[in-house]
Design a protein around this motif. Sequence first.
Motif, PDB file in Angstrom:
ATOM      1  N   ALA A  93       4.163   5.000   9.453  1.00 60.76           N
ATOM      2  CA  ALA A  93       2.715   4.792   9.454  1.00 60.76           C
ATOM      3  C   ALA A  93       2.393   3.307   9.344  1.00 60.76           C
ATOM      4  O   ALA A  93       3.170   2.524   8.790  1.00 60.76           O
ATOM      5  N   HIS A  94       1.238   2.931   9.873  1.00 59.89           N
ATOM      6  CA  HIS A  94       0.806   1.527   9.832  1.00 59.89           C
ATOM      7  C   HIS A  94      -0.239   1.262   8.753  1.00 59.89           C
ATOM      8  O   HIS A  94      -0.592   0.114   8.505  1.00 59.89           O
ATOM      9  N   SER A  95      -0.755   2.317   8.147  1.00 60.10           N
ATOM     10  CA  SER A  95      -1.803   2.132   7.140  1.00 60.10           C
ATOM     11  C   SER A  95      -1.538   3.048   5.958  1.00 60.10           C
ATOM     12  O   SER A  95      -0.745   3.993   6.039  1.00 60.10           O
ATOM     13  N   LEU A  96      -2.223   2.771   4.848  1.00 62.89           N
ATOM     14  CA  LEU A  96      -2.012   3.533   3.631  1.00 62.89           C
ATOM     15  C   LEU A  96      -2.674   4.900   3.701  1.00 62.89           C
ATOM     16  O   LEU A  96      -2.061   5.914   3.386  1.00 62.89           O
ATOM     17  N   GLY A  97      -3.924   4.944   4.135  1.00 64.46           N
ATOM     18  CA  GLY A  97      -4.655   6.199   4.166  1.00 64.46           C
ATOM     19  C   GLY A  97      -5.081   6.636   2.777  1.00 64.46           C
ATOM     20  O   GLY A  97      -4.844   5.941   1.777  1.00 64.46           O
ATOM     21  N   THR A  98      -5.674   7.810   2.709  1.00 66.57           N
ATOM     22  CA  THR A  98      -6.154   8.336   1.428  1.00 66.57           C
ATOM     23  C   THR A  98      -5.658   9.751   1.156  1.00 66.57           C
ATOM     24  O   THR A  98      -5.862  10.265   0.063  1.00 66.57           O
ATOM     25  N   ALA A  99      -5.032  10.373   2.141  1.00 64.62           N
ATOM     26  CA  ALA A  99      -4.576  11.762   1.980  1.00 64.62           C
ATOM     27  C   ALA A  99      -3.344  11.814   1.083  1.00 64.62           C
ATOM     28  O   ALA A  99      -2.455  10.961   1.163  1.00 64.62           O
ATOM     29  N   TYR A 100      -3.293  12.817   0.251  1.00 70.60           N
ATOM     30  CA  TYR A 100      -2.136  13.015  -0.612  1.00 70.60           C
ATOM     31  C   TYR A 100      -0.987  13.649   0.177  1.00 70.60           C
ATOM     32  O   TYR A 100      -1.192  14.457   1.083  1.00 70.60           O
ATOM     33  N   ASP A 101       0.234  13.276  -0.181  1.00 66.51           N
ATOM     34  CA  ASP A 101       1.461  13.854   0.397  1.00 66.51           C
ATOM     35  C   ASP A 101       1.477  13.747   1.916  1.00 66.51           C
ATOM     36  O   ASP A 101       1.919  14.669   2.619  1.00 66.51           O
ATOM     37  N   ALA A 253      14.345  -5.096   0.047  1.00 63.66           N
ATOM     38  CA  ALA A 253      13.934  -5.356   1.423  1.00 63.66           C
ATOM     39  C   ALA A 253      12.952  -4.301   1.901  1.00 63.66           C
ATOM     40  O   ALA A 253      11.931  -4.621   2.541  1.00 63.66           O
ATOM     41  N   TYR A 254      13.227  -3.019   1.608  1.00 71.61           N
ATOM     42  CA  TYR A 254      12.307  -1.977   2.089  1.00 71.61           C
ATOM     43  C   TYR A 254      10.976  -2.033   1.364  1.00 71.61           C
ATOM     44  O   TYR A 254       9.915  -1.913   1.982  1.00 71.61           O
ATOM     45  N   VAL A 255      11.012  -2.233   0.043  1.00 72.34           N
ATOM     46  CA  VAL A 255       9.757  -2.323  -0.709  1.00 72.34           C
ATOM     47  C   VAL A 255       8.925  -3.503  -0.209  1.00 72.34           C
ATOM     48  O   VAL A 255       7.697  -3.390  -0.042  1.00 72.34           O
ATOM     49  N   ALA A 256       9.576  -4.640   0.064  1.00 73.36           N
ATOM     50  CA  ALA A 256       8.852  -5.808   0.583  1.00 73.36           C
ATOM     51  C   ALA A 256       8.303  -5.532   1.975  1.00 73.36           C
ATOM     52  O   ALA A 256       7.168  -5.929   2.300  1.00 73.36           O
ATOM     53  N   TRP A 257       9.095  -4.854   2.809  1.00 72.24           N
ATOM     54  CA  TRP A 257       8.647  -4.548   4.171  1.00 72.24           C
ATOM     55  C   TRP A 257       7.417  -3.642   4.162  1.00 72.24           C
ATOM     56  O   TRP A 257       6.467  -3.853   4.927  1.00 72.24           O
ATOM     57  N   VAL A 258       7.407  -2.646   3.283  1.00 75.01           N
ATOM     58  CA  VAL A 258       6.234  -1.769   3.173  1.00 75.01           C
ATOM     59  C   VAL A 258       5.019  -2.569   2.734  1.00 75.01           C
ATOM     60  O   VAL A 258       3.901  -2.393   3.251  1.00 75.01           O
ATOM     61  N   ASP A 266       1.735  -4.429  -3.508  1.00 73.31           N
ATOM     62  CA  ASP A 266       2.144  -3.183  -4.157  1.00 73.31           C
ATOM     63  C   ASP A 266       2.067  -2.000  -3.194  1.00 73.31           C
ATOM     64  O   ASP A 266       1.872  -0.856  -3.610  1.00 73.31           O
ATOM     65  N   GLY A 267       2.245  -2.276  -1.909  1.00 71.49           N
ATOM     66  CA  GLY A 267       2.074  -1.234  -0.899  1.00 71.49           C
ATOM     67  C   GLY A 267       2.950  -0.011  -1.145  1.00 71.49           C
ATOM     68  O   GLY A 267       2.474   1.127  -1.077  1.00 71.49           O
ATOM     69  N   TYR A 268       4.231  -0.231  -1.441  1.00 72.71           N
ATOM     70  CA  TYR A 268       5.118   0.915  -1.636  1.00 72.71           C
ATOM     71  C   TYR A 268       4.678   1.742  -2.836  1.00 72.71           C
ATOM     72  O   TYR A 268       4.685   2.985  -2.791  1.00 72.71           O
ATOM     73  N   PHE A 269       4.271   1.095  -3.907  1.00 72.43           N
ATOM     74  CA  PHE A 269       3.866   1.820  -5.109  1.00 72.43           C
ATOM     75  C   PHE A 269       2.532   2.530  -4.894  1.00 72.43           C
ATOM     76  O   PHE A 269       2.288   3.598  -5.474  1.00 72.43           O
ATOM     77  N   ALA A 270       1.687   1.965  -4.033  1.00 72.00           N
ATOM     78  CA  ALA A 270       0.449   2.655  -3.672  1.00 72.00           C
ATOM     79  C   ALA A 270       0.752   3.927  -2.892  1.00 72.00           C
ATOM     80  O   ALA A 270       0.101   4.960  -3.070  1.00 72.00           O
ATOM     81  N   VAL A 271       1.766   3.853  -2.019  1.00 74.32           N
ATOM     82  CA  VAL A 271       2.183   5.054  -1.281  1.00 74.32           C
ATOM     83  C   VAL A 271       2.694   6.112  -2.258  1.00 74.32           C
ATOM     84  O   VAL A 271       2.370   7.304  -2.141  1.00 74.32           O
ATOM     85  N   GLN A 272       3.489   5.700  -3.226  1.00 75.84           N
ATOM     86  CA  GLN A 272       4.029   6.653  -4.193  1.00 75.84           C
ATOM     87  C   GLN A 272       2.921   7.333  -5.000  1.00 75.84           C
ATOM     88  O   GLN A 272       3.035   8.516  -5.350  1.00 75.84           O
TER      89      GLN A 272
END
Length: 401
Positions: A93-101, A253-258, A266-272
């Motif tokens: 995905a290219h964006s965070l979105g708001t939907a869960y799971d 590297a992956y966390v930074a890339w996200v 904090d993109g990866y943690f926002a996804v989590q």
Amino acid sequence: MPYGPLPSSAAPSRVPASRRPLGAARPAPGLRHRAARALRHASPALLAYAAVRTLGLLVFVPWAHGERRGVRHLLMASWDCDWYLRIASQGYAHSLGTAYDANNLAFFPLYPLLVRAGDALVPALPRGAVGLGVSLLCSFLAAWGIFAVGDRLYGRRAGVVLAVLWGSLPVALVQWMGYTESLFTALTAWSLYAVLSGRWLWAGSLAALAGLTRPTGVALAAAVSLTALLALRRGFSPRPLLGALLAPAGWLAYVAWVGLRLGRWDGYFAVQKLWRNKWDGGVETVRRMQALLMTERPALFYAMVTAVLLGSVVLYVLSVADRQPVPLLVFTGLLLLIVLGSSGVYFPRARFLLPGFPLLLPLAVALARARTPVMVTLLTAAALGSAAFGGHMLLGWHGPP
């Protein structure tokens, strides 16, 4: 920092001096020869592991047919399998979105990259079959690495038992599904073996790859880096330092890339958070356990997960009492801390602990020291129980494993 005696598979062959030419150096065995010898040494563990997991399939396949459920779909394209296959074909995905799971950036990239590579090499196979093939191959590499760790620390018999126990866990059917547990466990086992044998560059590189496979790769990275840094106290050497620096590189590297992809640090943690995963120190875990223990008839799968979690804590205490090597204790301790301390969904936590094979060492050593009939009986019972729970996991439990 080497731990324990070298296994017999790693000992150099000796040629009597009387049969060597005067002044001639002993020829070193080639890489292919050493690999073949190590494979022969591990063959009892690999054959026993194959037998245990084949038993699981022999129970699961007719059970699934009786329930009129598709075996191939369940093993290749159900639940997380489908997420990885879609990442392999469509990307992230290219964006965070708001939907869960719903955001696939929560899934780490190494496994779908391997599926995509396998799909390019064997385009005639369905992508799901490629993913299952990757998991199947990695499960044997994992069993081999698990055997190698047990063999090095406690001898060949304990190594065989350890591999069989790993293949007999209640959720071990996942090892032969399109999931990442087999890949992650293979990387973990061989990285820890490399640490135990003082091969720091291998340890760091494999830990970096594990960090590209699952979020809990951070536990392995910490174990490798900490042990490498402790080794530097006895004298500086560039290899432990490089191993320590390499180990967390994949996860970081992956966390930074996200973060770069989503435009926030904090993109990866926002996804989590959208997957309801956050650190709460175990509050949610305790709450769920209390609810299950106070329920008159909890779901069998939930009861099994709870038993695995509690049993894992007991096994960790026994591992500390046995004074296991530092990298094993750090890895399993952090893995338990992550799994138990998360507020995320409860039911997959037994699966999340599959890579924590060092927790099984106290059981493996005890069984290896028992009489052979006792050992065989208990391992057979564990294999039958694993087959039954594996079938229930995919057919009786109406949710992801």
